[in-house]
Design a protein around this motif. Structure first.
Motif, PDB file in Angstrom:
ATOM      1  N   PRO A 218      85.311  15.350 -61.742  1.00  0.00           N
ATOM      2  CA  PRO A 218      86.664  15.671 -62.218  1.00  0.00           C
ATOM      3  C   PRO A 218      86.925  15.135 -63.615  1.00  0.00           C
ATOM      4  CG  PRO A 218      86.731  13.961 -60.535  1.00  0.00           C
ATOM      5  CD  PRO A 218      85.333  14.500 -60.534  1.00  0.00           C
ATOM      6  N   ALA A 219      87.621  15.933 -64.415  1.00  0.00           N
ATOM      7  CA  ALA A 219      87.946  15.549 -65.794  1.00  0.00           C
ATOM      8  C   ALA A 219      89.195  14.690 -65.821  1.00  0.00           C
ATOM      9  CB  ALA A 219      88.149  16.790 -66.651  1.00  0.00           C
ATOM     10  N   ASP A 220      89.262  13.817 -66.815  1.00  0.00           N
ATOM     11  CA  ASP A 220      90.433  12.966 -67.025  1.00  0.00           C
ATOM     12  C   ASP A 220      90.822  13.078 -68.502  1.00  0.00           C
ATOM     13  OD1 ASP A 220      92.449  11.127 -66.994  1.00  0.00           O
ATOM     14  OD2 ASP A 220      91.169   9.378 -66.679  1.00  0.00           O
ATOM     15  N   PRO A 221      91.449  14.197 -68.902  1.00  0.00           N
ATOM     16  CA  PRO A 221      91.755  14.417 -70.327  1.00  0.00           C
ATOM     17  C   PRO A 221      92.860  13.528 -70.860  1.00  0.00           C
ATOM     18  CG  PRO A 221      92.712  16.153 -68.988  1.00  0.00           C
ATOM     19  CD  PRO A 221      91.875  15.329 -68.061  1.00  0.00           C
ATOM     20  N   SER A 222      93.600  12.849 -69.982  1.00  0.00           N
ATOM     21  CA  SER A 222      94.736  12.043 -70.438  1.00  0.00           C
ATOM     22  C   SER A 222      94.321  10.659 -70.911  1.00  0.00           C
ATOM     23  CB  SER A 222      95.757  11.889 -69.303  1.00  0.00           C
ATOM     24  OG  SER A 222      95.192  11.174 -68.216  1.00  0.00           O
ATOM     25  N   ARG A 223      93.095  10.263 -70.624  1.00  0.00           N
ATOM     26  CA  ARG A 223      92.688   8.896 -70.955  1.00  0.00           C
ATOM     27  C   ARG A 223      92.542   8.699 -72.460  1.00  0.00           C
ATOM     28  NH1 ARG A 223      87.033   5.721 -69.344  1.00  0.00           N
ATOM     29  NH2 ARG A 223      87.634   3.745 -70.283  1.00  0.00           N
ATOM     30  N   ARG A 224      93.065   7.579 -72.937  1.00  0.00           N
ATOM     31  CA  ARG A 224      92.869   7.188 -74.330  1.00  0.00           C
ATOM     32  C   ARG A 224      91.762   6.136 -74.362  1.00  0.00           C
ATOM     33  NH1 ARG A 224      96.864   9.033 -77.571  1.00  0.00           N
ATOM     34  NH2 ARG A 224      98.781   9.778 -76.563  1.00  0.00           N
ATOM     35  N   THR A 225      90.827   6.298 -75.273  1.00  0.00           N
ATOM     36  CA  THR A 225      89.687   5.398 -75.282  1.00  0.00           C
ATOM     37  C   THR A 225      89.493   4.795 -76.662  1.00  0.00           C
ATOM     38  OG1 THR A 225      87.327   5.212 -74.812  1.00  0.00           O
ATOM     39  CG2 THR A 225      88.087   7.263 -75.790  1.00  0.00           C
ATOM     40  N   GLY A 226      88.802   3.672 -76.699  1.00  0.00           N
ATOM     41  CA  GLY A 226      88.565   2.991 -77.950  1.00  0.00           C
ATOM     42  C   GLY A 226      87.153   3.182 -78.449  1.00  0.00           C
ATOM     43  N   TYR A 227      86.185   2.448 -77.876  1.00  0.00           N
ATOM     44  CA  TYR A 227      84.864   2.422 -78.488  1.00  0.00           C
ATOM     45  C   TYR A 227      83.856   3.382 -77.879  1.00  0.00           C
ATOM     46  CZ  TYR A 227      84.366  -1.143 -74.749  1.00  0.00           C
ATOM     47  OH  TYR A 227      84.375  -1.840 -73.573  1.00  0.00           O
TER      48      TYR A 227
END
Length: 280
Positions: A218-227
């Motif tokens: 499953p995709a999680d397009p809402s996640r904000r990521t850093g590195y």
């Protein structure tokens, strides 16, 4: 006025900090050791006990030892034999988190001997993986279980100043067509499912090319990521986040080789153990 501004003003201004920062490493260590010795010599037994009662960094774990140990054993038992398990040092070179993983140095506990208290075993495993790759090793798979310390102020249930992390890393050379990425991502996901039980892995694709790596997860397009780069993921069990991972450029930057690839994953052992305790 901030605390640092107030203190520096009492010491003669910003120049005092600049002079200390400009000292050679051995000279600065000598100064700080003398300072700590002087401060420690002024403490009594009751002073130490008072700090022990109030300091979140030194309190024993809130999760029973035997529960955490059982979760550690299950993770290690499920690890594929292709992984080498390391006993990591409790400290890492100064800058391991800020220079390698680009995290704020204030989020770790720095020491006065040019090191920092371990905050994430994936950082240390990346260093070892880089050493082995430069020595000519093929794909390197490493894992570790480590008690770590984080300096950030956390709040909420299941959040501690120190806790145990299980970490795994896979390092190697780009083989084209995302072959390295597909192979090792599948290995990590298969291991996590074997070790942690009924989990959900939610994937954030940061580069459209990595859709083939995600597969049917499953995709999680809402996640904000850093590195993370290319693709990252989070691991949930019973609706609780217990781990995460993804592709990073750490070995690429450590070795100066643009063809290096690295996948990391980590599980919060205390959280996993707590869920095991609740379901027992």
């Amino acid at each position: 006025m901030g605390v640092l501004t107030r203190v520096l003003r009492s010491l003669g201004g910003e120049e005092a900090l600049d002079r200390l920062a400009g000292l050679p490493g051995s000279d600065l260590t000598s100064v700080l050791l003398a300072l700590m010795r002087r401060r420690a010599s002024a403490l009594s037994g009751p002073d130490v006990l008072r700090q022990y009662r109030s300091d979140r960094f030194v309190a024993p774990s809130a999760v029973p030892f035997e529960v955490v140990r059982a979760a550690e054993d299950r993770l290690l038992a499920a690890l594929p034999p292709s992984f080498s398990v390391l006993g990591l040092a409790p400290v890492a070179p100064l800058g391991t988190c800020s220079a390698v993983a680009e995290q704020d140095q204030n989020n770790v506990v720095s020491t006065i001997r040019g090191t920092e208290v371990a905050a994430d075993p994936t950082n240390a495993l990346a260093l070892e993986a880089a050493v082995r790759r430069q020595a000519g090793a093929d794909d390197v798979r490493l894992a570790a279980v480590q008690r770590v310390v984080r300096a950030q102020l956390f709040s909420g249930e299941g959040r501690f100043a120190h806790f145990t992390l299980f970490a795994a890393v896979s390092a190697g050379r780009d083989r084209g067509s995302l072959a390295f990425e597909r192979q090792h991502f599948a290995e990590h996901v298969a291991f996590l499912r074997e070790a942690c039980g009924d989990i959900e892995v939610r994937v954030t694709v940061l580069d459209p090319r990595f859709e083939v790596v995600r597969g049917d997860l499953p995709a999680d397009p809402s996640r904000r990521t850093g590195y993370y780069q290319g693709l990252c993921f989070k691991v949930y069990r019973d609706g609780v986040e217990i781990g995460d991972g993804g592709f990073v450029d750490w070995t690429r930057r450590l070795t100066g080789n643009r063809k290096e690839r690295l996948l990391i994953s980590g599980i919060g052992v205390d959280r996993l153990a707590t869920l095991d305790q609740l379901s027992a």
